[in-house]
Structure formats: structure tokens, C-alpha cells
Design a protein around this motif. Structure first.
Motif, PDB file in Angstrom:
ATOM      1  N   THR A   1      28.908  30.007  37.898  1.00 62.17           N
ATOM      2  CA  THR A   1      29.722  29.314  36.903  1.00 62.17           C
ATOM      3  C   THR A   1      29.218  27.890  36.758  1.00 62.17           C
ATOM      4  O   THR A   1      29.107  27.180  37.759  1.00 62.17           O
ATOM      5  CB  THR A   1      31.199  29.313  37.349  1.00 62.17           C
ATOM      6  OG1 THR A   1      31.654  30.663  37.363  1.00 62.17           O
ATOM      7  CG2 THR A   1      32.063  28.502  36.402  1.00 62.17           C
TER       8      THR A   1
ATOM      9  N   ALA B   1      32.666  28.292  28.742  1.00 63.71           N
ATOM     10  CA  ALA B   1      33.691  29.340  28.737  1.00 63.71           C
ATOM     11  C   ALA B   1      33.043  30.717  28.699  1.00 63.71           C
ATOM     12  O   ALA B   1      32.022  30.914  28.045  1.00 63.71           O
ATOM     13  CB  ALA B   1      34.604  29.160  27.532  1.00 63.71           C
ATOM     14  N   PRO B   2      33.611  31.686  29.411  1.00 59.77           N
ATOM     15  CA  PRO B   2      33.047  33.049  29.432  1.00 59.77           C
ATOM     16  C   PRO B   2      33.084  33.705  28.055  1.00 59.77           C
ATOM     17  O   PRO B   2      34.026  33.494  27.296  1.00 59.77           O
ATOM     18  CB  PRO B   2      33.966  33.798  30.410  1.00 59.77           C
ATOM     19  CG  PRO B   2      34.699  32.760  31.171  1.00 59.77           C
ATOM     20  CD  PRO B   2      34.793  31.570  30.258  1.00 59.77           C
TER      21      PRO B   2
ATOM     22  N   ASP C   1      35.138  35.280  36.471  1.00 59.63           N
ATOM     23  CA  ASP C   1      36.505  34.778  36.481  1.00 59.63           C
ATOM     24  C   ASP C   1      37.274  35.426  37.626  1.00 59.63           C
ATOM     25  O   ASP C   1      38.428  35.834  37.477  1.00 59.63           O
ATOM     26  CB  ASP C   1      37.180  35.094  35.143  1.00 59.63           C
ATOM     27  CG  ASP C   1      38.200  34.049  34.753  1.00 59.63           C
ATOM     28  OD1 ASP C   1      38.379  33.087  35.518  1.00 59.63           O
ATOM     29  OD2 ASP C   1      38.812  34.205  33.679  1.00 59.63           O
TER      30      ASP C   1
ATOM     31  N   PHE D   1      38.825  35.296  41.437  1.00 60.11           N
ATOM     32  CA  PHE D   1      39.317  34.387  42.475  1.00 60.11           C
ATOM     33  C   PHE D   1      39.897  35.212  43.617  1.00 60.11           C
ATOM     34  O   PHE D   1      40.550  36.236  43.378  1.00 60.11           O
ATOM     35  CB  PHE D   1      40.378  33.437  41.906  1.00 60.11           C
ATOM     36  CG  PHE D   1      39.777  32.330  41.085  1.00 60.11           C
ATOM     37  CD1 PHE D   1      39.604  31.065  41.633  1.00 60.11           C
ATOM     38  CD2 PHE D   1      39.345  32.559  39.788  1.00 60.11           C
ATOM     39  CE1 PHE D   1      39.018  30.047  40.885  1.00 60.11           C
ATOM     40  CE2 PHE D   1      38.755  31.549  39.041  1.00 60.11           C
ATOM     41  CZ  PHE D   1      38.592  30.283  39.590  1.00 60.11           C
TER      42      PHE D   1
END
Lengths: 175, 271
Positions: free
Chosen positions: B35, B157-158, B180, B182
Motif C-alpha cells: 500500500t 485508493a484501491p 484492504d 486488517f
């Protein structure tokens, strides 16, 4: 040291009557480390589903001709980056600011203009996230109800990268 | 052509190419960063086949079949590419905002037949197969193979464009964007097999750094009817996901065995 960052100051000046202000106080601790860089800090108000209700501030190494790497490390504010940063154009007006030295800093926001104007009554969380180059990362969350009771000061405390964090309403008549 | 006659022969041929995919050997592509923020960035990428995740200790992954797809669908050439004994490395300049795919894909056929009293084996693409007349060999057994080894990195941003499917082999259709993820949050990944939901396939997910633990850090899941798996990566870190599907596929009006595999590396960030 105490620095006042009045994000909505221009709007306040244009208002016929002064309204309540929200004061978010962020303490950056003094650290005794061999290599110290000022932390990147982001502050935002989160909805209960973690989405962003209001962006308050992001302090980072603003990019200049001499250094264009400041935005490289924004992603290390990983919750802020995920919830807000990655879909924002940087620098963001009224949100982006330079990194701050250890000490207490106030973000003062007018409640009727800017990011707080559209805040519906309800439950929110103030989130402050800090990350330091060659250092650690910490996030402090303070749940609150909006509108905030003017008689109340809510606070939370970090243990490593952040000190005391507080939020309170500064009423017009209390000045 | 002749129908497949011996499953053992087919599997033996398969093992030639898939040696790197056997349980002990894991193929992977690992970017230095998943990222990124900023206007333009550069990452370095490792590609290897190893026993431990993610330590190159067996064989470099060939860069011949590695390609990089930008958010707008264009190919990004590898830069500063090199292959050693144990590891291949390359850089990728990221100039577009969005999600990039870094992948190694291979599709082809394995053939096995008797000729002049000897067992002959062959592997190659569909075009090579036709050109060499492999399908006309006596008592030939054919197996179709499709393998993919992928990872994804996101600048800004993805985006979803690189997840468009080609309709061949096992492919990822993420419900949760792989950039994205976690620790402690439930995620879902979907899979398609030859373009249709890959129901009932086995998917293994292994946390990296297995060199520093005796066991655990691994979960085996089975995809549901929509081809989805759902799980919660409890620990932050880099993960290796591997799915395999065995079945049959039509080849020139005959049903032949098919072996397909899909590998992806992704990371779970601490909350």
C-alpha cells in the motif's frame, strides 16, 4: 509551547455572530531518542461504522521543491489512510498542515461551518493517529455524543507517540 | 485423439511443471510494499519458490512469465530485473493511482504416450500441441494445466480494474480488496474456475515468517457455492494463499483431466 491552529478562522471572521467552537487538543510528547523526527499526525471524527464523519487535520512533511517525499509516508498513518487519506487530494485545504514539535496543539473548529457543520446529532469517535519515522505508531480514540455538552471535557491519553488528547466546546459566552 | 488412459501418467507429467507447487514448495511474488501513498512511487519485488515463507531457499521464480498490469490495463515493463539461484527481483515504477496486478501465469498441456516401446512425455502450449501433432500420438494421455501466481499493490485508493477475469483456470474475484486487509477483520475472497464460480475448492492460507514458529499460522478453507471463502486473519503480516482445483475440461470433443492452481500473497495490517 502552545500553538493555535484556527482552521475555520476565515469563516468565523465572516460570520455575523461568533458561534461555539470545538477545541481538540493534541499533545505530542517529548521523546528522548537518538534519532527524532516529528510525527505525522491525523485527527478525524469517525462514525460508528468507522467511516469518516469529519476530517480535522493531517500534519505531515508538506511537499516542497526541495523535498517531494512527504506524501510517501502518509500511508503509515494506516487507519487514517484507509478511512480518509487515500481518497483525498493532497494537500487538502484546511486539513493539511506541517508537522508539529512536541507540545500541546489546539485544533479549533467552528461548529457551524467547516467539517462540523454537517455533523448530525449522534454517537461519534474522535480518532487521533500518530506515526513517527524510525519510531512507533499510536492511535487514541475518544467516543463522544454530538452535540457535545459544553460543561464537559472529554479526554484520552496515549502511552508512546501521543500524550493527552482532549475535546471540549468553547462557548461564545465563556470567552 | 485417444481418451486419457492412465491417470498416473497424467499426474507424473503434471508434476514436471508443478514441482514448485507441491506442498513443500511454495511459489510466491512478494512486493516490498503493498500500500503506497504519493503521486508516483517505485517498489521492488521478490519472486521465488521456497519451503519457508517468505525466504528464498529453493529456486528462483522465472521472470519469463511475469507481467505487471497497471490500473488502466496497460502492461508495465519490469525494471532492473535479475534472477539468481534462489530469487528473482525486479522493480516496478508506479505512476498511476490505483491497483496494480503483478502476476505469473502459465497455461498448457502435458502429454504422455508410448512410442517405439518407450514412454514419451511432452509439455507445451495449445498451439505447440497442435503443431507437433501431439494429440495424434498413440495412446496419448493429455492433461490441461493452468497456474497463476499473483499479488496486488495499490498506490492511492484501491481500484478494481485488474480483477477482470480471463475465463481460464482459477482466478481471484475479491469481495475484500487484497490491499484492504486488517488483522482481526473478516475478509472474503471469491474464485472462478474457467470463468464460473469455483465451488468446493480447497484454499490454504498461511501466515509468513513460518521459519520462526513450529506450526500453526495456517488455515484450510473450502469455497462455498458462490466460490467464496471467508476468514479472519488474526495476526498481522504477509500471507500466502494457495488454491487448487482438479477436474476435467473439454479438449477437441474429449474430456481430459485439468489441474489448475492459484497463489496470491497479501498482507494483513495491524489495526
Amino acid at each position: 509551547m502552545r500553538a493555535i491552529l484556527t482552521i475555520a478562522s476565515l469563516s468565523v471572521a465572516a460570520m455575523p455572530a461568533a458561534a461555539d467552537e470545538l477545541d481538540v487538543q493534541i499533545t505530542i510528547p517529548q521523546l528522548n531518542v537518538a534519532e527524532y523526527h516529528r510525527p505525522y499526525v491525523a485527527a478525524w471524527i469517525a462514525n460508528e461504522d468507522h467511516s469518516v464523519a469529519a476530517n480535522l487535520a493531517v500534519w505531515y512533511q508538506l511537499e516542497q521543491r526541495s523535498s517531494d517525499e512527504g506524501e510517501t509516508w502518509l500511508k503509515d498513518l494506516r487507519q487514517w489512510w484507509r478511512r480518509a487519506g487515500r481518497s483525498m487530494d493532497m494537500p487538502a485545504d484546511g486539513i493539511s498542515g506541517p508537522t508539529q514539535a512536541p507540545g500541546t496543539h489546539d485544533i479549533v473548529l467552528d461548529t457551524e461551518t467547516g467539517p462540523l457543520a454537517d455533523l448530525e446529532p449522534g454517537s461519534y469517535t474522535l480518532v487521533v493517529e500518530a506515526v513517527r519515522e524510525v519510531g512507533g505508531r499510536e492511535m487514541v480514540s475518544i467516543p463522544f455524543s454530538w452535540p457535545l455538552d459544553p460543561a464537559e471535557t472529554l479526554s484520552g491519553e496515549g502511552e508512546t507517540e501521543l500524550g493527552l488528547i482532549s475535546l471540549q466546546i468553547i462557548s461564545e459566552d465563556s470567552n | 485423439m485417444t481418451r486419457m488412459t492412465g491417470r498416473i501418467a497424467a499426474l507424473a507429467a503434471t508434476s514436471l511443471l508443478l514441482a514448485g507447487q507441491a506442498s513443500a514448495h511454495r511459489a510466491w511474488i512478494l512486493p516490498s510494499t503493498f500500500t503506497l501513498s504519493g503521486e508516483a512511487q517505485r517498489i521492488t519485488v521478490d519472486a521465488a519458490i521456497s519451503n519457508d515463507l517468505f525466504y528464498p531457499n529453493h529456486h528462483a521464480l522465472s521472470l519469463e512469465s511475469v507481467s505487471v498490469t497497471a490500473p488502466d490495463g496497460s502492461d508495465v515493463p519490469l525494471e532492473d530485473a535479475a534472477s539468481g539461484e534462489y530469487r528473482s527481483v525486479f522493480d516496478i515504477p508506479l505512476t498511476q493511482q490505483g491497483t496494480y496486478k503483478i502476476g505469473s501465469a502459465g497455461a498448457g498441456f502435458f502429454a504422455s504416450w508410448e512410442e517405439d516401446g518407450e514412454r514419451r512425455r511432452w509439455r507445451g502450449s495449445a498451439e505447440d500441441l497442435a503443431e507437433a501433432g501431439i494429440a495424434e500420438k498413440p495412446e496419448v494421455s493429455l492433461t490441461r494445466s493452468v497456474r497463476r501466481i499473483e499479488t496486488f499493490v495499490t498506490l492511492g485508493a484501491p481500484t478494481e480494474t485488474v480483477f477482470s477475469i480471463e475465463g481460464e483456470g482459477l482466478e481471484l474475484q475479491p469481495s475484500t480488496h487484497p490491499n484492504d486487509v486488517f488483522a482481526g477483520e473478516e475478509i472474503s475472497f471469491g474464485f472462478t474456475l474457467d470463468g464460473a464460480p469455483a465451488a468446493g475448492i480447497e484454499v490454504e492460507v498461511v501466515l509468513g515468517n513460518d521459519r520462526y514458529r513450529d506450526g500453526g499460522g495456517m488455515v484450510t478453507l473450502t469455497s462455498d457455492e458462490e466460490g467464496q471463502i471467508t476468514f479472519t486473519p488474526e495476526e498481522p503480516g504477509p500471507y500466502w494463499l494457495s488454491a487448487e482445483a482438479e477436474g476435467t475440461v473439454m479438449f477437441e470433443e474429449s474430456e481430459i483431466p485439468s489441474r489448475t492452481s492459484y497463489v496470491m500473497t497479501f498482507e494483513a495490517l495491524p489495526f
